[in-house]
Design a protein around this motif. Sequence first.
Motif, PDB file in Angstrom:
ATOM      1  N   GLU A 105       0.812  -1.212   0.000  1.00 25.66           N
ATOM      2  CA  GLU A 105       0.000   0.000   0.000  1.00 25.66           C
ATOM      3  C   GLU A 105       0.848   1.265   0.000  1.00 25.66           C
ATOM      4  O   GLU A 105       0.317   2.369   0.133  1.00 25.66           O
ATOM      5  CB  GLU A 105      -0.941  -0.003   1.206  1.00 25.66           C
ATOM      6  CG  GLU A 105      -1.930  -1.174   1.202  1.00 25.66           C
ATOM      7  CD  GLU A 105      -2.847  -1.145   2.415  1.00 25.66           C
ATOM      8  OE1 GLU A 105      -2.839  -0.111   3.130  1.00 25.66           O
ATOM      9  OE2 GLU A 105      -3.565  -2.128   2.638  1.00 25.66           O
ATOM     10  N   GLY A 106       2.159   1.086  -0.122  1.00 23.15           N
ATOM     11  CA  GLY A 106       3.051   2.255  -0.187  1.00 23.15           C
ATOM     12  C   GLY A 106       3.482   2.783   1.156  1.00 23.15           C
ATOM     13  O   GLY A 106       4.115   3.848   1.221  1.00 23.15           O
ATOM     14  N   MET A 107       3.163   2.071   2.253  1.00 27.33           N
ATOM     15  CA  MET A 107       3.529   2.556   3.588  1.00 27.33           C
ATOM     16  C   MET A 107       4.934   2.096   3.957  1.00 27.33           C
ATOM     17  O   MET A 107       5.285   0.932   3.732  1.00 27.33           O
ATOM     18  CB  MET A 107       2.531   2.039   4.636  1.00 27.33           C
ATOM     19  CG  MET A 107       1.174   2.715   4.591  1.00 27.33           C
ATOM     20  SD  MET A 107       0.094   2.125   5.914  1.00 27.33           S
ATOM     21  CE  MET A 107      -0.192   0.442   5.376  1.00 27.33           C
ATOM     22  N   PRO A 108       5.746   3.002   4.538  1.00 26.04           N
ATOM     23  CA  PRO A 108       7.088   2.598   4.984  1.00 26.04           C
ATOM     24  C   PRO A 108       6.985   1.769   6.264  1.00 26.04           C
ATOM     25  O   PRO A 108       6.299   2.146   7.220  1.00 26.04           O
ATOM     26  CB  PRO A 108       7.791   3.938   5.244  1.00 26.04           C
ATOM     27  CG  PRO A 108       6.683   4.899   5.543  1.00 26.04           C
ATOM     28  CD  PRO A 108       5.499   4.446   4.739  1.00 26.04           C
ATOM     29  N   TYR A 109       7.657   0.629   6.255  1.00 28.26           N
ATOM     30  CA  TYR A 109       7.649  -0.261   7.414  1.00 28.26           C
ATOM     31  C   TYR A 109       9.083  -0.634   7.778  1.00 28.26           C
ATOM     32  O   TYR A 109       9.999  -0.568   6.940  1.00 28.26           O
ATOM     33  CB  TYR A 109       6.860  -1.538   7.118  1.00 28.26           C
ATOM     34  CG  TYR A 109       5.512  -1.588   7.801  1.00 28.26           C
ATOM     35  CD1 TYR A 109       5.352  -2.297   8.983  1.00 28.26           C
ATOM     36  CD2 TYR A 109       4.418  -0.919   7.270  1.00 28.26           C
ATOM     37  CE1 TYR A 109       4.117  -2.348   9.623  1.00 28.26           C
ATOM     38  CE2 TYR A 109       3.186  -0.966   7.888  1.00 28.26           C
ATOM     39  CZ  TYR A 109       3.041  -1.692   9.070  1.00 28.26           C
ATOM     40  OH  TYR A 109       1.820  -1.721   9.700  1.00 28.26           O
ATOM     41  N   GLY A 110       9.286  -1.031   9.028  1.00 31.73           N
ATOM     42  CA  GLY A 110      10.605  -1.456   9.458  1.00 31.73           C
ATOM     43  C   GLY A 110      10.521  -2.565  10.486  1.00 31.73           C
ATOM     44  O   GLY A 110       9.592  -2.601  11.305  1.00 31.73           O
ATOM     45  N   GLU A 111      11.487  -3.485  10.413  1.00 36.50           N
ATOM     46  CA  GLU A 111      11.632  -4.501  11.455  1.00 36.50           C
ATOM     47  C   GLU A 111      12.650  -3.963  12.458  1.00 36.50           C
ATOM     48  O   GLU A 111      13.799  -3.669  12.094  1.00 36.50           O
ATOM     49  CB  GLU A 111      12.115  -5.822  10.867  1.00 36.50           C
ATOM     50  CG  GLU A 111      12.263  -6.926  11.920  1.00 36.50           C
ATOM     51  CD  GLU A 111      12.859  -8.191  11.340  1.00 36.50           C
ATOM     52  OE1 GLU A 111      12.380  -9.286  11.685  1.00 36.50           O
ATOM     53  OE2 GLU A 111      13.812  -8.095  10.528  1.00 36.50           O
ATOM     54  N   VAL A 112      12.243  -3.831  13.698  1.00 37.44           N
ATOM     55  CA  VAL A 112      13.097  -3.218  14.709  1.00 37.44           C
ATOM     56  C   VAL A 112      13.279  -4.175  15.879  1.00 37.44           C
ATOM     57  O   VAL A 112      12.411  -5.014  16.169  1.00 37.44           O
ATOM     58  CB  VAL A 112      12.513  -1.875  15.207  1.00 37.44           C
ATOM     59  CG1 VAL A 112      12.250  -0.935  14.034  1.00 37.44           C
ATOM     60  CG2 VAL A 112      11.241  -2.085  16.008  1.00 37.44           C
ATOM     61  N   GLN A 113      14.391  -4.018  16.569  1.00 37.46           N
ATOM     62  CA  GLN A 113      14.656  -4.785  17.781  1.00 37.46           C
ATOM     63  C   GLN A 113      14.895  -3.816  18.925  1.00 37.46           C
ATOM     64  O   GLN A 113      15.793  -2.961  18.855  1.00 37.46           O
ATOM     65  CB  GLN A 113      15.871  -5.698  17.614  1.00 37.46           C
ATOM     66  CG  GLN A 113      16.149  -6.577  18.839  1.00 37.46           C
ATOM     67  CD  GLN A 113      17.258  -7.573  18.585  1.00 37.46           C
ATOM     68  OE1 GLN A 113      18.182  -7.322  17.817  1.00 37.46           O
ATOM     69  NE2 GLN A 113      17.176  -8.723  19.252  1.00 37.46           N
ATOM     70  N   ILE A 114      14.079  -3.933  19.975  1.00 31.65           N
ATOM     71  CA  ILE A 114      14.171  -3.039  21.124  1.00 31.65           C
ATOM     72  C   ILE A 114      15.507  -3.235  21.831  1.00 31.65           C
ATOM     73  O   ILE A 114      15.938  -4.359  22.072  1.00 31.65           O
ATOM     74  CB  ILE A 114      13.006  -3.291  22.110  1.00 31.65           C
ATOM     75  CG1 ILE A 114      11.666  -3.106  21.402  1.00 31.65           C
ATOM     76  CG2 ILE A 114      13.119  -2.359  23.306  1.00 31.65           C
ATOM     77  CD1 ILE A 114      11.433  -1.721  20.846  1.00 31.65           C
ATOM     78  N   ILE A 115      16.173  -2.148  22.149  1.00 30.82           N
ATOM     79  CA  ILE A 115      17.465  -2.191  22.834  1.00 30.82           C
ATOM     80  C   ILE A 115      17.254  -2.363  24.331  1.00 30.82           C
ATOM     81  O   ILE A 115      16.459  -1.652  24.953  1.00 30.82           O
ATOM     82  CB  ILE A 115      18.273  -0.906  22.561  1.00 30.82           C
ATOM     83  CG1 ILE A 115      18.621  -0.814  21.067  1.00 30.82           C
ATOM     84  CG2 ILE A 115      19.537  -0.858  23.408  1.00 30.82           C
ATOM     85  CD1 ILE A 115      19.333   0.470  20.684  1.00 30.82           C
ATOM     86  N   GLN A 116      17.970  -3.307  24.907  1.00 28.22           N
ATOM     87  CA  GLN A 116      17.922  -3.527  26.351  1.00 28.22           C
ATOM     88  C   GLN A 116      18.790  -2.471  27.030  1.00 28.22           C
ATOM     89  O   GLN A 116      20.004  -2.452  26.872  1.00 28.22           O
ATOM     90  CB  GLN A 116      18.437  -4.922  26.694  1.00 28.22           C
ATOM     91  CG  GLN A 116      18.497  -5.213  28.188  1.00 28.22           C
ATOM     92  CD  GLN A 116      17.114  -5.244  28.824  1.00 28.22           C
ATOM     93  OE1 GLN A 116      16.244  -5.994  28.399  1.00 28.22           O
ATOM     94  NE2 GLN A 116      16.925  -4.421  29.844  1.00 28.22           N
ATOM     95  N   GLU A 117      18.163  -1.600  27.789  1.00 30.07           N
ATOM     96  CA  GLU A 117      18.904  -0.547  28.478  1.00 30.07           C
ATOM     97  C   GLU A 117      19.506  -1.095  29.770  1.00 30.07           C
ATOM     98  O   GLU A 117      18.930  -1.968  30.424  1.00 30.07           O
ATOM     99  CB  GLU A 117      17.987   0.638  28.800  1.00 30.07           C
ATOM    100  CG  GLU A 117      17.296   1.241  27.583  1.00 30.07           C
ATOM    101  CD  GLU A 117      18.242   1.985  26.654  1.00 30.07           C
ATOM    102  OE1 GLU A 117      19.442   2.082  26.976  1.00 30.07           O
ATOM    103  OE2 GLU A 117      17.783   2.447  25.597  1.00 30.07           O
ATOM    104  N   ASP A 118      20.679  -0.562  30.142  1.00 29.50           N
ATOM    105  CA  ASP A 118      21.294  -1.007  31.385  1.00 29.50           C
ATOM    106  C   ASP A 118      20.657  -0.286  32.571  1.00 29.50           C
ATOM    107  O   ASP A 118      19.926   0.689  32.410  1.00 29.50           O
ATOM    108  CB  ASP A 118      22.808  -0.772  31.358  1.00 29.50           C
ATOM    109  CG  ASP A 118      23.158   0.708  31.273  1.00 29.50           C
ATOM    110  OD1 ASP A 118      22.318   1.484  30.764  1.00 29.50           O
ATOM    111  OD2 ASP A 118      24.262   1.083  31.695  1.00 29.50           O
ATOM    112  N   THR A 119      20.921  -0.792  33.751  1.00 27.65           N
ATOM    113  CA  THR A 119      20.379  -0.223  34.984  1.00 27.65           C
ATOM    114  C   THR A 119      21.454   0.618  35.652  1.00 27.65           C
ATOM    115  O   THR A 119      22.592   0.161  35.792  1.00 27.65           O
ATOM    116  CB  THR A 119      19.928  -1.326  35.947  1.00 27.65           C
ATOM    117  OG1 THR A 119      18.946  -2.137  35.301  1.00 27.65           O
ATOM    118  CG2 THR A 119      19.336  -0.736  37.223  1.00 27.65           C
TER     119      THR A 119
END
Length: 483
Positions: free
Chosen positions: A125-139
């Motif tokens: 349909e012309g929509m921009p899509y992306g496969e993303v991986q959430i970054i694990q933030e440190d504590t």
Amino acid sequence: MAVIPQVEDTHHRLAFLDGGAVLNLPLFYLEGVVLFPEATLPLRVVQPNFISAVERALVQVDNPYIVGVVRAYRGSDSDNRQLMFATVGTTAEIRQYRRLEDGSLNVVTRGQQRFHLKHRWIDVEGMPYGEVQIIQEDTPLRTPKDAFGKLAPLNNLRSHRLSRVLPSNSSSLGYGHSDNDSEANWDDSFESALSSAGMRTHQSALDSCYGYDVMDESTSSDDDKFMSRTEMRSTRSHLSESKGPLYSDTGINADNTTLEIGNSSDLAKKGEVSKRCWKNTDLNHFHRVPRAFWPHWVYRMYDSYCLAERAADMWKQIVGAPCMDGLVRKPDLLSFYIASKIPVSEETRQELLEIDGISYRLRREIGLLESFDLVRCKTCKNVIAQRSDMLVMSTEGPLGAYVNSYGYVHEIMTLQKANGLALLGRATVEYSWFPGYAWTIAECASCEIQMGWLYTATKKKLKPQSFWGIRSSQVADDTRVTL
């Protein structure tokens, strides 16, 4: 921050996603914009494919109201100005939206979590899509507590150090025997278990526990040197108190004990005196020395909370911000807050977004705050303003994101005065981001690139009577420092 009129609250707040989670999201790629977690991003969506992306996000079952935002930029090669995309972006939650009569959308989003962009595509349909991986933030951690809890038993440190201090013929003088072999002898199992690198680290631990004065302070900052000297004096005093019998009998200076014993040309004559001194010394006093691999001031250099206090103090001095105690108690949020507001180029801001580790991000920001002094044109390097010219014109600080009627988002820094700029056209109040002010386009007088706008008050009682808004995308990236 520009507040878009005619929007409705979505009344939706999404729980944070687990680090490492992989998902597909509608993707917004924006030139000149770097979105950070907790930062607000207004959008005027006019292109049909992006309108469809917002509509899809509002109704999608998985991860509703969430889109991905990545920075887009042009290649540096003058012959190839192809649009390129950053590999690290931020998820944005749609907080408010409103459809206008012309079919466009007014949207207000808020940054949530960083992600790695693994793959992007345009759907059918012309929509921009992306496969993303959430970054694990440190504590955020107070590093010294961790370091102190992982050391070898103190009797090992003590025995090993004493074996280095005693004379080479100590056995003949009667020093090599103890009533408790476990206290007098080095634990072979501990030492043999160490790798060569581990042994070097352990050796450094012993040296730092008993000899802070050998450290090279030339590699430390002024603050670190101050803390180092303070702890050196404290440690020497502590050791002097604990070794009182040893030095009161011999008259040897505490700092030079090892040198005097090792280099004496007449050990035989001093043997009986030294024997009596060591015999009368309570070795348990050595329990008072620090039990860390390095002095406490070294750990403070990477303690998230200490760095947060320092960064917050510098930020308040530069922009006159109010109390930031709430953010200091949350170093991760403070690091993103400063990164989203610091008036540097978009390249540097993208660099801050990509840094993994709260302490490393804060240290980079402290370095930037220390080195940032001049605002220069990105194209010709002409000096536009100084750091002291920064002006806060909104609750968001000296830098914020604003969207014009054509849907283009600008991140601008506000300055009370600027040099080397030429004005184009007449002042107008239409679509002004600052109520009560008219704007005029301003370009660099040297290279004629658009740098931003001059804002002038429409009423005499309005203060200030004028100020400048400079596009961060046109600011030179000349504040790089190393960690």
